[in-house]
Design a protein around this motif. Structure first.
Motif, short mmCIF file in Angstrom:
data_model
loop_
_atom_site.label_atom_id
_atom_site.label_comp_id
_atom_site.label_asym_id
_atom_site.label_seq_id
_atom_site.Cartn_x
_atom_site.Cartn_y
_atom_site.Cartn_z
N SER A 195 0.76 -1.26 -0.18
CA SER A 195 -0.06 0.02 0.01
C SER A 195 0.90 1.33 0.10
O SER A 195 1.76 1.37 0.93
CB SER A 195 -0.85 0.15 1.25
N ARG A 196 0.54 2.22 -0.91
CA ARG A 196 1.30 3.44 -0.94
C ARG A 196 2.70 3.18 -1.09
O ARG A 196 3.54 3.71 -0.68
CB ARG A 196 0.86 4.43 0.07
N THR A 197 2.91 2.10 -2.13
CA THR A 197 4.26 1.91 -2.49
C THR A 197 4.72 1.70 -3.94
O THR A 197 3.86 1.22 -4.52
CB THR A 197 4.71 0.33 -1.78
N GLN A 198 5.85 2.12 -4.28
CA GLN A 198 6.52 1.98 -5.53
C GLN A 198 7.58 1.14 -5.61
O GLN A 198 8.53 1.25 -4.76
CB GLN A 198 6.78 3.28 -6.19
N PHE A 199 7.35 0.04 -6.53
CA PHE A 199 8.69 -1.00 -6.37
C PHE A 199 9.03 -1.42 -7.89
O PHE A 199 8.15 -1.48 -8.48
CB PHE A 199 8.46 -2.14 -5.25
N ASP A 200 10.42 -1.78 -8.14
CA ASP A 200 10.85 -2.53 -9.39
C ASP A 200 10.35 -3.87 -9.21
O ASP A 200 10.41 -4.40 -8.09
CB ASP A 200 12.26 -2.13 -9.48
N LEU A 201 10.18 -4.52 -10.25
CA LEU A 201 9.92 -5.82 -10.40
C LEU A 201 10.77 -6.43 -11.42
O LEU A 201 10.64 -6.33 -12.44
CB LEU A 201 8.47 -5.99 -10.53
N THR A 202 11.45 -7.61 -11.02
CA THR A 202 12.14 -8.62 -12.02
C THR A 202 11.78 -10.00 -11.75
O THR A 202 11.39 -10.26 -10.47
CB THR A 202 13.54 -8.27 -12.30
N ALA A 203 12.44 -11.21 -12.54
CA ALA A 203 12.42 -12.42 -12.01
C ALA A 203 13.52 -12.48 -11.07
O ALA A 203 14.35 -11.75 -10.76
CB ALA A 203 12.80 -13.14 -13.20
N GLY A 204 13.09 -13.41 -10.00
CA GLY A 204 14.06 -13.52 -8.92
C GLY A 204 13.87 -14.92 -8.39
O GLY A 204 13.65 -15.83 -8.95
N ASP A 205 14.13 -14.83 -6.90
CA ASP A 205 14.25 -16.11 -6.48
C ASP A 205 13.34 -16.46 -5.34
O ASP A 205 13.26 -17.25 -4.37
CB ASP A 205 15.74 -16.61 -5.95
N GLU A 206 12.33 -15.39 -4.89
CA GLU A 206 11.65 -15.26 -3.80
C GLU A 206 10.11 -15.53 -4.27
O GLU A 206 9.77 -15.06 -5.18
CB GLU A 206 11.62 -14.00 -3.07
N SER A 207 9.45 -16.13 -3.48
CA SER A 207 7.92 -16.36 -3.68
C SER A 207 7.04 -14.95 -3.97
O SER A 207 7.87 -13.98 -3.44
CB SER A 207 7.24 -17.29 -2.86
N VAL A 208 6.11 -14.66 -4.54
CA VAL A 208 5.33 -13.62 -4.73
C VAL A 208 5.11 -13.04 -3.35
O VAL A 208 5.17 -11.91 -3.04
CB VAL A 208 4.26 -13.75 -5.46
N ALA A 209 4.54 -13.82 -2.40
CA ALA A 209 4.09 -13.42 -1.07
C ALA A 209 5.28 -13.15 -0.37
O ALA A 209 5.43 -11.85 0.49
CB ALA A 209 3.31 -14.70 -0.29
N ALA A 210 6.49 -13.89 -0.37
CA ALA A 210 7.58 -13.65 0.41
C ALA A 210 8.42 -12.36 0.09
O ALA A 210 8.62 -11.17 0.69
CB ALA A 210 8.81 -14.52 0.26
N ALA A 211 8.32 -11.93 -1.27
CA ALA A 211 8.79 -10.75 -1.98
C ALA A 211 8.06 -9.61 -1.55
O ALA A 211 8.65 -8.41 -1.01
CB ALA A 211 9.02 -10.86 -3.37
N LEU A 212 6.66 -9.59 -1.50
CA LEU A 212 5.94 -8.40 -1.16
C LEU A 212 5.99 -8.12 0.15
O LEU A 212 5.94 -7.03 0.69
CB LEU A 212 4.38 -8.82 -1.65
N ALA A 213 6.39 -9.30 1.04
CA ALA A 213 6.38 -9.03 2.49
C ALA A 213 7.42 -8.06 2.76
O ALA A 213 7.43 -7.64 3.80
CB ALA A 213 6.26 -10.23 3.22
N THR A 214 8.56 -8.19 1.97
CA THR A 214 9.65 -7.35 2.30
C THR A 214 9.42 -6.03 2.10
O THR A 214 10.17 -4.98 2.72
CB THR A 214 11.00 -7.83 1.43
N LEU A 215 8.16 -5.32 1.21
CA LEU A 215 7.94 -3.93 1.17
C LEU A 215 7.17 -3.49 2.27
O LEU A 215 6.77 -2.28 2.25
CB LEU A 215 7.22 -4.06 -0.20
N ASP A 216 6.64 -4.21 2.98
CA ASP A 216 5.84 -3.85 4.36
C ASP A 216 6.61 -3.02 5.45
O ASP A 216 7.75 -3.52 5.48
CB ASP A 216 4.92 -4.84 4.88
#
Length: 216
Positions: A195-216
């Motif tokens: 929420s109210r976050t801007q982020f770059d996104l590429t292929a990686g090695d984390e699940s979608v849920a785990a990656a998004l959790a790092t933004l909170d």
């Protein structure tokens, strides 16, 4: 959840519509060409013909009425003119966000582009105009009262989804499948992440849920 998706016939949007429909949500795909309606319906979404380059704020707000979220996944597309980069990629996103505010739809997700803010302001190159359009649209959405998320993917591919991504405020670059972008947008919508976050996104090695959790 009812989600109105601008650019409903785009590759990311069609995948997103299927993901949302399969999860029991109600996607609505905005399209300019009525010939695309059957493809939208086949993806599990409700097609609505609406040209963002010609529509007013009130007309877009009428379609958004009662929705839970809006997604901007539209674009002028390859081979389009610099002028249409501005009228679609920039002005379309700004119009959708203004209409969302008017309709009382708090949540909006923007599919933007990595390095959008690095555009050359003195260049008339079409790609630089494209980056400028994305950058200016993103800035307008961030300045709105909406609960926004700006997703900035790297180079897009048509490879199958992997479910493994990388996110960050500024990644070094890379590519990602459109299917994985759609999965990230679906997760953002359904979980309220980023929420109210801007982020770059590429292929990686984390699940979608785990990656998004790092933004909170």
């Amino acid at each position: 959840m009812r989600v109105v998706i601008a650019g409903g016939h785009g590759k990311i949007a069609l995948i997103l519509e299927r993901l949302l429909a399969d999860a029991g949500h109600e996607p609505v795909g905005l399209i300019r060409n009525p010939d695309h309606a059957d493809d939208i319906a086949a993806a599990g979404a409700v097609p609505v013909v609406l040209d963002l380059e010609a529509a007013s704020v009130d007309e877009v707000a009428a379609v958004l009425a009662g929705a839970d979220a809006a997604v901007f996944a539209a674009g002028a597309g390859p081979g389009s003119t610099a002028e249409r980069k501005l009228t679609v990629d920039r002005d379309g996103a700004i119009l959708l966000s203004a209409a969302a505010e008017r309709a009382g739809v708090a949540r909006i997700v923007i599919v933007s582009a990595m390095r959008a803010d690095d555009f050359d302001p003195d260049s008339d190159d079409v790609f630089q105009i494209y980056l400028r359009a994305k950058s200016e649209a993103d800035a307008a959405v961030r300045a709105s009262s909406l609960d926004w998320t700006v997703v900035r993917p790297g180079s897009l591919t048509d490879a199958p989804a992997t479910g493994l991504v990388a996110v960050g405020a500024r990644l070094p670059g890379g590519s990602i499948s459109r299917a994985d972008v759609a999965a990230v947008v679906a997760a953002v919508l359904t979980t309220g992440a980023a929420s109210r976050t801007q982020f770059d996104l590429t292929a990686g090695d984390e699940s979608v849920a785990a990656a998004l959790a790092t933004l909170d």
